[in-house]
Motif scaffolding. Sequence first.
Motif, PDB file in Angstrom:
ATOM      1  N   LYS A 229      -3.509   3.639  15.950  1.00  0.00           N
ATOM      2  CA  LYS A 229      -4.511   3.124  16.864  1.00  0.00           C
ATOM      3  C   LYS A 229      -4.736   1.631  16.585  1.00  0.00           C
ATOM      4  O   LYS A 229      -4.323   1.112  15.542  1.00  0.00           O
ATOM      5  CB  LYS A 229      -5.839   3.861  16.677  1.00  0.00           C
ATOM      6  N   ARG A 230      -5.418   0.964  17.464  1.00  0.00           N
ATOM      7  CA  ARG A 230      -5.815  -0.419  17.229  1.00  0.00           C
ATOM      8  C   ARG A 230      -6.637  -0.486  15.944  1.00  0.00           C
ATOM      9  O   ARG A 230      -7.570   0.292  15.754  1.00  0.00           O
ATOM     10  CB  ARG A 230      -6.638  -0.941  18.408  1.00  0.00           C
ATOM     11  N   GLY A 231      -6.273  -1.377  15.060  1.00  0.00           N
ATOM     12  CA  GLY A 231      -6.957  -1.461  13.780  1.00  0.00           C
ATOM     13  C   GLY A 231      -6.467  -0.454  12.753  1.00  0.00           C
ATOM     14  O   GLY A 231      -7.070  -0.304  11.687  1.00  0.00           O
ATOM     15  N   GLY A 232      -5.355   0.228  13.058  1.00  0.00           N
ATOM     16  CA  GLY A 232      -4.843   1.249  12.160  1.00  0.00           C
ATOM     17  C   GLY A 232      -4.211   0.668  10.900  1.00  0.00           C
ATOM     18  O   GLY A 232      -3.871  -0.517  10.833  1.00  0.00           O
ATOM     19  N   ARG A 233      -4.046   1.539   9.891  1.00  0.00           N
ATOM     20  CA  ARG A 233      -3.532   1.118   8.589  1.00  0.00           C
ATOM     21  C   ARG A 233      -2.357   2.011   8.177  1.00  0.00           C
ATOM     22  O   ARG A 233      -2.472   3.237   8.187  1.00  0.00           O
ATOM     23  CB  ARG A 233      -4.624   1.219   7.511  1.00  0.00           C
ATOM     24  N   LEU A 234      -1.251   1.364   7.831  1.00  0.00           N
ATOM     25  CA  LEU A 234      -0.064   2.048   7.323  1.00  0.00           C
ATOM     26  C   LEU A 234       0.074   1.697   5.848  1.00  0.00           C
ATOM     27  O   LEU A 234       0.238   0.531   5.502  1.00  0.00           O
ATOM     28  CB  LEU A 234       1.174   1.621   8.104  1.00  0.00           C
ATOM     29  N   VAL A 235       0.006   2.714   4.986  1.00  0.00           N
ATOM     30  CA  VAL A 235       0.030   2.493   3.543  1.00  0.00           C
ATOM     31  C   VAL A 235       1.266   3.157   2.953  1.00  0.00           C
ATOM     32  O   VAL A 235       1.484   4.356   3.120  1.00  0.00           O
ATOM     33  CB  VAL A 235      -1.239   3.058   2.871  1.00  0.00           C
ATOM     34  N   PHE A 236       2.061   2.358   2.243  1.00  0.00           N
ATOM     35  CA  PHE A 236       3.271   2.863   1.591  1.00  0.00           C
ATOM     36  C   PHE A 236       3.021   3.074   0.107  1.00  0.00           C
ATOM     37  O   PHE A 236       2.421   2.228  -0.564  1.00  0.00           O
ATOM     38  CB  PHE A 236       4.421   1.860   1.745  1.00  0.00           C
ATOM     39  N   ILE A 237       3.516   4.210  -0.393  1.00  0.00           N
ATOM     40  CA  ILE A 237       3.474   4.449  -1.831  1.00  0.00           C
ATOM     41  C   ILE A 237       4.884   4.513  -2.418  1.00  0.00           C
ATOM     42  O   ILE A 237       5.037   4.674  -3.625  1.00  0.00           O
ATOM     43  CB  ILE A 237       2.680   5.724  -2.187  1.00  0.00           C
TER      44      ILE A 237
END
Length: 339
Positions: A229-237
């Motif tokens: 979504k707008r303002g979304g966050r994708l976090v990689f580990i």
Amino acid sequence: MRIITTDGFGGPEVLRVGEAPRPVPRPGEVLVRVVAAGVNRPDVQQRRGLYPPPPEASPILGLDVAGVVEAVGAEVNGLAPGDAVCALVNGGGYAEFAVVPAGQCMLVPRGLSFIEAASLPEVFCTAWSNIVWLAQLDQGETLLVQGGSSGVGLAAIQIARHICSAKVFATAGSDEKRQVCLEAGAAAALDYRGAWAEELRGLTGGAGVDVILDGQAGPNTQVQLDLLKRGGRLVFIASHQGETAEVNIRQLVRRHLVVAGSTLRPRSTAYKSRLARELVERVWPVLEDGRIRTRLHAALPFEQVREAHEILDANRQIGKVVLVVDGELGASVPAPSVG
């Protein structure tokens, strides 16, 4: 003391039981007699020569343990010999004794065995630091956990569901693994080999999700950005499917997307200690009342470390694999510690 050592880098065959001097706690550290030790993906990467330990960390594998405090160093308050603890260690977990910064020790949750407690620190610290601290998952938001049946995945699903009050979706590679994700609290579990992105759009009415927790990266990176979504966050580990990816930067800017990544092991003692305190305050009560549970795939004797690593190499695990260092105490539930 007995330890697990390696003959060079390579497959599980390089692992063997060896011996090393018992470590001595320095100021601010405690010595833990290890009853059980968690087996984690970073252990596999270190065994392969792809994840060297940070400076001053023990070269022995193992990032989380459960056991009994044997001795305390100077300047340690709140812990005493005899306390039952689980701990996030900087290395050295595959051993009969391990030294740990005192702040990274947590009393074993009431009602859990040492084996169960050994499955907690690395995966719950990783999940909490990434979805709560880094991604700032908020009440009512939606989270996609890629690889939801892993130890970190199951911890993330349950934290998001029971503490963040978020709606959770997950991916996994088999019917059995997807069922486990559903039992952990996922609203839907999808086959990551299929059209999971299209299915998620359907499940969210085309809106997508607010946060994605991923350890694969590579060619799926832009696909995941498209789902946010707008303002979304994708976090990689991690980046198991590829270290690089081509992404649409204009989309990042215009849709206010955030891409972040983190690893836990190189973090400072202060960071890990604050993380441990927050887990005890926020997660331990939910573990103790049974709303959050740890799932053990296998608890193997210390000498079967090669078999433990073979499970992770084949990606067969559903939940956590644990090495039992002390078979007599392993399955026991310790009495509550006074501290």
